[in-house]
Structure formats: C-alpha cells, structure tokens
Write a protein that holds these residues in place. Structure first.
Motif, short mmCIF file in Angstrom:
data_model
loop_
_atom_site.label_atom_id
_atom_site.label_comp_id
_atom_site.label_asym_id
_atom_site.label_seq_id
_atom_site.Cartn_x
_atom_site.Cartn_y
_atom_site.Cartn_z
N TRP A 172 39.10 51.97 40.46
CA TRP A 172 37.70 52.04 40.86
C TRP A 172 37.15 50.66 41.19
N LEU A 173 37.53 49.64 40.38
CA LEU A 173 37.06 48.27 40.65
C LEU A 173 37.59 47.76 41.98
N ALA A 174 38.87 48.10 42.31
CA ALA A 174 39.42 47.66 43.60
C ALA A 174 38.63 48.26 44.76
N GLY A 175 38.13 49.46 44.61
CA GLY A 175 37.32 50.06 45.66
C GLY A 175 35.90 49.57 45.68
N GLN A 176 35.47 48.88 44.62
CA GLN A 176 34.10 48.36 44.54
C GLN A 176 34.09 46.83 44.62
N ALA A 177 35.11 46.26 45.30
CA ALA A 177 35.23 44.79 45.35
C ALA A 177 34.05 44.15 46.07
N GLN A 178 33.46 44.82 47.04
CA GLN A 178 32.31 44.27 47.74
C GLN A 178 31.07 44.23 46.85
N ARG A 179 30.91 45.26 46.06
CA ARG A 179 29.73 45.32 45.18
C ARG A 179 29.93 44.49 43.91
N TYR A 180 31.16 44.50 43.39
CA TYR A 180 31.47 43.73 42.19
C TYR A 180 32.56 42.72 42.54
N PRO A 181 32.21 41.55 43.09
CA PRO A 181 33.20 40.57 43.51
C PRO A 181 33.92 39.96 42.31
N PRO A 182 35.00 39.21 42.56
CA PRO A 182 35.74 38.57 41.46
C PRO A 182 34.82 37.66 40.65
N GLY A 183 34.98 37.74 39.33
CA GLY A 183 34.16 36.94 38.43
C GLY A 183 32.84 37.58 38.07
N TYR A 184 32.53 38.72 38.64
CA TYR A 184 31.28 39.42 38.33
C TYR A 184 31.32 39.88 36.87
N PHE A 185 30.22 39.68 36.18
CA PHE A 185 30.15 40.02 34.76
C PHE A 185 30.10 41.53 34.61
N LEU A 186 31.23 42.10 34.13
CA LEU A 186 31.38 43.56 34.01
C LEU A 186 31.85 43.93 32.62
N PRO A 187 31.64 45.15 32.22
CA PRO A 187 32.22 45.61 30.94
C PRO A 187 33.74 45.57 31.00
N THR A 188 34.35 45.48 29.84
CA THR A 188 35.80 45.55 29.78
C THR A 188 36.24 47.01 29.84
N VAL A 189 37.53 47.22 30.02
CA VAL A 189 38.04 48.58 30.06
C VAL A 189 37.79 49.29 28.73
N ARG A 190 37.75 48.53 27.64
CA ARG A 190 37.46 49.13 26.33
C ARG A 190 36.01 49.58 26.26
N ASP A 191 35.10 48.77 26.84
CA ASP A 191 33.69 49.18 26.88
C ASP A 191 33.51 50.45 27.70
N ILE A 192 34.22 50.53 28.82
CA ILE A 192 34.09 51.70 29.68
C ILE A 192 34.64 52.94 28.99
N ALA A 193 35.79 52.81 28.33
CA ALA A 193 36.41 53.96 27.67
C ALA A 193 35.56 54.48 26.52
N GLU A 194 34.73 53.60 25.91
CA GLU A 194 33.92 54.01 24.78
C GLU A 194 32.45 54.14 25.14
N HIS A 195 32.14 54.10 26.44
CA HIS A 195 30.75 54.32 26.87
C HIS A 195 30.39 55.79 26.64
N PRO A 196 29.16 56.07 26.23
CA PRO A 196 28.79 57.47 25.92
C PRO A 196 29.06 58.44 27.05
#
Length: 797
Positions: A410-434
C-alpha cells in the motif's frame, strides 16, 4: 474346676503351662454335649501328664496333642432348622466356632526328606530362598548341609544368563542365592535395593552405606598400615551424579586388623594371600557388574517396550476418539515449538507424564475402559481447551501477517502522497490500529485477503493524519520550556507538524539496555566515521561513547529505539511475529552482541528520546552566524551548507585570512562544541566566506583521496550505496542501509523478481527506488584546516 466349652483348640503361637495338676484345664460334661467314656478317659490321661516342652521335642509334642484331640462327630444339618443348628441323634446343638484353621500344606514338613528334596529340586534358587523364610521347619530343612543337593539342583535349573558366574568357593549356595535374588539391604533389611556391591558381596541401602563405609581417600599412602589395608580390603566403586566414590566397610577393616593382630604364622604370606584374594574378587566383581548392567539394560528395554506398546495403544484410542488435533498440539508444545502463539508448555504436561500412560504394565481393552480412559480423556479435554485458545490466536496472528505484507504494498502505491521519510505509523501501529484490529479479531475462521486489507487502508488517510498529530504533541512535550519559544513558538504541535523539521529540533537517544524492554541505540564508531552502528553496550547511555549522537529531522523519527525493540522471551523462543522481523541491520559486534535476527518492529514511541537543549542552543547560534532565522529547517540549512569556525577554539579571534583554523560543517560544529566544550553557552561560531567554503570542499575531497585512494562516493555511481527500495518500505525485507545499484539488483532478484525489468528500464512515473536517506544523517566530510576569511551572512536575521 471351672466349666469349659465342649471343644478346646491349641494356639501354636502360645506357650503351654503344664507345670502342675491345678493348672490343667479339664473338659466337663454339659447337658448339651454327649462325650464317650473313651474320650473322657483320654482327656483325663492327658491332663494328668506333666509335659516339658523343649526345642528338641516341641514338634513331637505338637503332633501328639493334635493326634490325641478328640474327634468331632460329623453333624448332619437339617434344612428345617435355623442357621447355626445341627442335628445329632435327634437333638439340636450349637455350631462349633473355629478361631483358626491349618493350611492345606501345614503337614508338608512332615513328609520324608527324599520326597521333599525331589519336589524342591525342580524349583529355582529364588523360590527355595523364599520357601526357607516361610517357617522355621523349612528353614531347618533347607539350610541344613544335607540339603546341598537341593541348592545345586536349583542352580542347575537356571538358564545361561540368569546368574553371572558359578558360586564363588568362599560363599555358600544359600548366601550366593541371597545376594543374587533377594533385593533387600543386608544390614537394615530395607526393601527394593536393586544395586549389588559386588566387591563387598552384599546389598546396602544409601543410609547404611553412609553409616558403615570408609572413603578410600581417608587412607594415607604414607602410613604403613593404610598401605596394607588398601591392598587387603575389598573396596567398592560407586558412581552417582557423575561423581565416583570408592569405599570399604568399617566391619571389614576391624575384622582384618583383629585377624592381623592375632596372626601367629608368616605375616608377609598372609598379606600376599589376602592381596591375591582381593585381586581375584575384583576380577570376579567386574564380571558380575557386566552381567548386572546387561540384566538391567534388558529389564529396562523390556519395560520400555511395554511402555511403548501402552503409549501406542492409548494414542490409537485417542485418535479414534477424535483427539488428533490435540495430540499434534501437544507435540508442538513440547517438541517442534511450531504454530504456537503463547507459552503453554508451563500449563500442560506431556501425555507420557500421566501415570496411566507411563506405567510399565500391559494394557487391554478391559483396563482401558475400566480406569484409564476416563483420566486420559479428562486430560485431553484440558489440552483441547488450550488448543482452541491457541488456534484462535494463531488465526489472528496469520491475519496480522497478511496486514504486515499488505502495508508495504500500500505504501508503494502511495509514494506520491507519502514520500520517503514521511512520518508514518510503523507496521506494528497499523496492525494494532482499532480499524484493522476489528478486522483481525472478527469472528469466523476466514483469512484476510490482501485486496480486502488494501481497501481498508484506503479509508485510513484521516486516521494516519490523526496519529501523526497525536505523536507530534507527545514529542513536543519533551521540549523544555526554555526552548519552546524559539523552537515551537505559536504553533500548535497537535495541529501543525512543521516544528519537527526545524534545525533547532535536536534529540538524543538516552537508551540504557538494562531497562528492558526497549530498543537498540545508535552510536558513532570512530573507526568508521561515515557510518553509525547499533550498539549493545550495557549500563551507560549511548552518547558516552565517541561523538554525541545528535539527531535532526527526519532521523530521530526513524531512529531504531523509536521503531525497533527486542522481542518478548516467548516471541524469541517460539519464533512468533516473524513478519515483524528486521533484516539487514548493521550491528557492531562487541561483547557478544546478539544478532540482528533478535530485533522486531515495535509501535512508534519516544520513550528513549530526550531533547538536547545544549545542542539546540548551539544550532541557534549557528543560525545567527549564518544570518538565518531560528525557524530555519534542516533542509534549508543543508542546502546552504555553510562552513564554520569555532571561536572558542580561537579564543574569540575571528577569521582574518592569516590564522590557520579547523573548518567545520554545521552538524560537525554542533558535535564539536558538545564534545570539546561540553556545549557551553559561551560557544560562538563564525561563517567563512563562500569562496573559502568552496575551497574547503575541494580540500575535503582531496583529503579523502589522500586517505582512501579514490574520489568520495557520489550519488549515481554503481558501487556507491545510495539507493533505498520503495517496494518494501517498513516491510520485513526492507534493507536497513543504503544499497548500491548492484546490491539493489540482487535485492530485486531475491524479493521483487517481477519488478526487475522496471529497475533496468524504469517506466515513466514508476517509483521503485529513491536516493533519499531518512533514517541516517548525511555523510559528513573529513575535517580539514585552512586559513579562511570572514564571510557575510546570506540573509538578514
């Protein structure tokens, strides 16, 4: 005389006081009993005799009394009478109450000896030994010298391996049989003593061994008597718990010393004979020990075969009852350690540990249905309970794994919106998001498909922005009040994240590894100035080693201590959460540092980050020297790339084109002031002219060529590590350091084979790699010295 009952019985265990006429008991006729004159006279004669019982005539007296006892008439029972009534000559009598009865073989000792010996000759030595301990009569017969033929015949009935050797000459056959077949302590008669002290030729329990033995080490080789005792006494060697203990018996020592003191003949010959005797006994003991060990192995092998058959029988019945998943689960818990999400081995014992399973007894259908089935089934129901819990957790684990695989896609498809170094949740945060947690923990046994997960992620843009603002507010709480005015100003950290990009936002990792659990730390390695490594040194913060670890945006947001952690002990043991595993992490191998396979991705946290107020103040003074505002970002300061001189090192004297000084980049200037001047508030900097700055860059490149024999690495070179993969960002196979073009090709062949063609011939708009490095600071040039001139600020403050 007192009247007595109509019958009298003789207790063979009681004494018979026949010392006077007054003490005799007589039988008095009663109305309900008819006794003949012959019987009365017989009893009267018996009572008038004076008998003296001794050890020699006891058996004869017993036989005489038994023979002379009056015969009882046979009574015919009438069914019309009540229970207990007998009919004798038309009259009713009470039943005779017996207090005891003789066994059917009670008169066996009275048989002729030749018949007894013929019978006993077909028995084994163990049977004869047990028979000799039943009664005194058998003991007198079987332990008599005349019974030697019986013992020889019994030993002749043994098979080849049922005895180690023929009976030694110095032992009698009963003693030899007692040693071989009677498992009791020869001192205290304790039962179930399996081990035989072959050198001592006796069985001893542990308590008697400790009380009656003398260790060999107590005998001193410089004492003459001890030397003789070491040669002439039997010493037994016993191995227990890996320790060897050699000892003799106190009684043997005392008997030998007494015999030696009372010796009349040749002393040397006596000692020599005893030494040769002990040597022969030791050789005989070795043969017996080999036989005993072989017998024990055969016995254990036979018992193990019985246990195996019993386990196989029970396992087959459990398969028939439908407990196949539970049996596999038990195998995983105790052996394979696969498909486990929780450490259940402390809650479940092995099936073979059950008393009903491990006992070495044959099992049949009747035994299985009688008492074994219920207990084993109860145990399997407990296993089923834990197995269902584990299966549920395993299903959710597999769903999380699908989320972890879909997140990089999903991140590879959103590279324009979320460029490299963009402050994002980790995969652990995403897996445990409500939002995704509800999908992971939903009922049913269906797995999550990647298209479904990608569809859910497409709806989480607002949730991701909310997460970024939440963490921004949390991170801003680390900034002390003295620095908030310059760094944050009027911005609201919970709504505006621009403050994090400012150059005055400087953080450090204050990680101490003894505070478990937490992530690793990055330290500067003076041997490799262009790289920083993970360290596992314990007990001190990372900044105490080498240069300070100042971090600017976006490095501190992607620092390993904020995104990585050691796994829980059960995760490491059971290889759980393998999809959160980190690969390719450079680790400094010092003091047995664990490998990078023991790192897992964690939820983003700033627990180990501390705001470096001194470094922030130094950056503020550098911005003043460069004529840039305090709100300048890291990107703007890197673009200006100024060269600075530390005025504290020149004692306040500024650049005048005559003094030779060290020229620093702005990042090196901060670390230099922290290391050399302890971040003093009096540290000041001066920016050199643009022409001198360009000349400094040329000198830095020349110094690199002098030290390393080549040009500095340039972005675009095939061998220069500068590429980062965007297809596995925050994924399991994400390279944790920049890769060269050759290394990147190998990475794509291994993990993204379908995109290899695009790497060689990239299509317009395709984003496969980037040269941006967001989790490491830019490589700093080598320090040089020159004679610079003062420069002018590029902008007014």
């Amino acid at each position: 005389m007192s009247p007595t009952s109509n019958t009298s019985e003789l207790d063979p265990d009681a004494s018979i006081p026949l010392t006077s006429q007054k003490t005799q008991e007589t039988i008095q006729e009663t109305p309900s009993t008819q006794v003949s004159n012959t019987e009365t006279n017989s009893e009267a004669d018996t009572g008038s005799q004076r008998l003296k019982i001794t050890a020699s005539n006891g058996l004869t007296a017993l036989k005489k009394l038994v023979v002379t006892e009056p015969k009882k008439k046979r009574v015919k029972r009438d069914k019309s009478f009540g229970q207990g009534s007998n009919e004798v000559s038309g009259s009713s009598v009470k039943p005779i109450k017996r207090t005891g009865s003789h066994g059917k073989l009670a008169m066996l000792p009275s048989l002729p000896l030749d018949i007894l010996f013929e019978i006993f000759g077909h028995l084994s030595p163990a049977d004869i030994l047990h028979l000799s301990r039943t009664t005194k009569s058998f003991r007198r017969v079987l332990l008599n010298k005349s019974a030697i033929s019986v013992w020889k015949a019994a030993f002749g009935n043994l098979q080849e391996d049922e005895a180690p050797t023929p009976c030694p000459e110095e032992l009698s056959l009963p003693v030899w049989a007692n040693l071989l077949f009677s498992p009791h302590c020869h001192s205290c008669s304790a039962s179930n003593i399996r081990s035989i002290e072959w050198t001592l030729r006796m069985r001893l329990c542990g308590k008697c061994t400790k009380a009656q033995s003398i260790p060999q080490k107590k005998f001193k080789k410089e004492v003459k008597l001890d030397i003789i005792l070491l040669r002439c006494l039997p010493f037994q060697r016993r191995v227990k718990d890996g320790k060897t203990n050699t000892y003799c018996l106190k009684s043997h020592k005392e008997a030998f010393i007494k015999e030696l003191d009372n010796l009349v003949g040749d002393r040397n010959k006596f000692i020599a004979d005893r030494t040769s005797e002990m040597k022969a006994r030791a050789e005989h003991a070795e043969v017996c020990e080999a036989w005993s060990d072989r017998l024990a192995e055969e016995r254990e092998s036979a018992l193990e075969d019985i246990r195996d058959e019993r386990r196989y029988f029970i396992t087959e019945r459990l398969y028939e009852l439908g407990y196949a998943p539970e049996l596999k689960f038990l195998d995983d818990v105790h052996f394979t350690k696969r498909d486990l999400v929780a450490p259940l081995d402390y809650d479940l014992e092995m099936l073979t540990d059950l008393e009903e399973v491990r006992v070495a007894k044959p099992i049949t259908e009747r035994i299985w249905n009688g008492r074994v089935k219920d207990k084993v089934v109860d145990f399997m129901e407990i296993v089923k309970y834990f197995r269902e819990i584990n299966d549920r957790k395993l299903l959710m684990q597999r769903r999380r794994e699908e989320v972890a695989k879909a997140w990089p896609v999903w991140l590879a498809g959103q590279a324009q919106r979320y460029p490299p170094g963009y402050f994002l949740p980790t995969v652990r945060d995403i897996a445990e998001h409500p939002i995704l947690k509800a999908q992971i923990e939903k009922d049913g046994e269906a797995a999550l498909s990647q298209p479904d997960i990608l569809g859910v992620l497409d709806t989480m843009h607002d949730a991701i922005e909310a997460w970024r603002k939440e963490k921004s507010a949390l991170l801003s709480s680390l900034v002390p009040e003295g620095s908030r005015a310059d760094l944050i100003g009027d911005l609201n950290p919970a709504e505006n994240l621009e403050w994090m990009e400012r150059a005055m936002a400087v953080f450090n990792c204050n990680k101490r590894l003894e505070e478990y659990p937490a992530g690793p730390s990055i330290v500067y390695n003076p041997d490799k100035p262009h790289e920083e490594y993970l360290t596992y040194r314990q007990g001190q913060p990372a900044r105490s080693y080498g240069e300070p670890t100042c971090m600017w945006f976006p490095t501190y947001l992607h620092h390993p201590s904020s995104r990585l952690a050691y796994p829980d002990w059960w995760e490491a043991r059971y290889h759980v959460n393998e999809f959160f595993k980190v690969e390719g992490m450079p680790i400094e191998g010092i003091e047995g540092a664990p490998g990078n396979e023991k790192l897992r991705r964690a939820k983003w946290n700033c627990d180990q980050l501390v705001f470096d107020e001194k470094a922030s103040g130094l950056v503020k003074r550098i911005l003043e020297a460069c004529g840039m505002p305090v709100t300048a970002t890291v990107k703007e300061l890197d673009a200006a790339d100024p060269r600075l001189v530390c005025l504290k090192c020149t004692h306040g004297k500024k650049c005048d084109g005559e003094r030779r000084v060290s020229v620093l980049t702005w990042r090196k200037a901060v670390k230099h002031a922290l290391k050399s001047h302890w971040g003093s508030n009096t540290s000041r900097f001066e920016r050199i002219s643009d022409s001198d700055a360009q000349k400094a860059r040329e000198l830095e490149a020349a110094e690199y060529r002098t030290r390393h024999g080549g040009d500095p690495p340039k972005v675009g070179d095939a061998k220069t590590p500068h590429l980062r993969c965007l297809l596995c960002r925050d994924g399991r196979h994400e390279p944790m350091k920049p890769l060269s073009f050759i290394e990147m090709r190998f990475h794509f062949v291994r993990h993204h084979r379908a995109s290899l063609k695009e790497l060689d011939d990239p299509q317009p708009g395709s984003l496969l790699t980037t040269t941006e490095v967001w989790d490491k600071p830019p490589t700093q040039p080598i320090l040089i010295q020159m004679v610079p001139k003062k420069g002018r600020p590029t902008t007014k403050q």
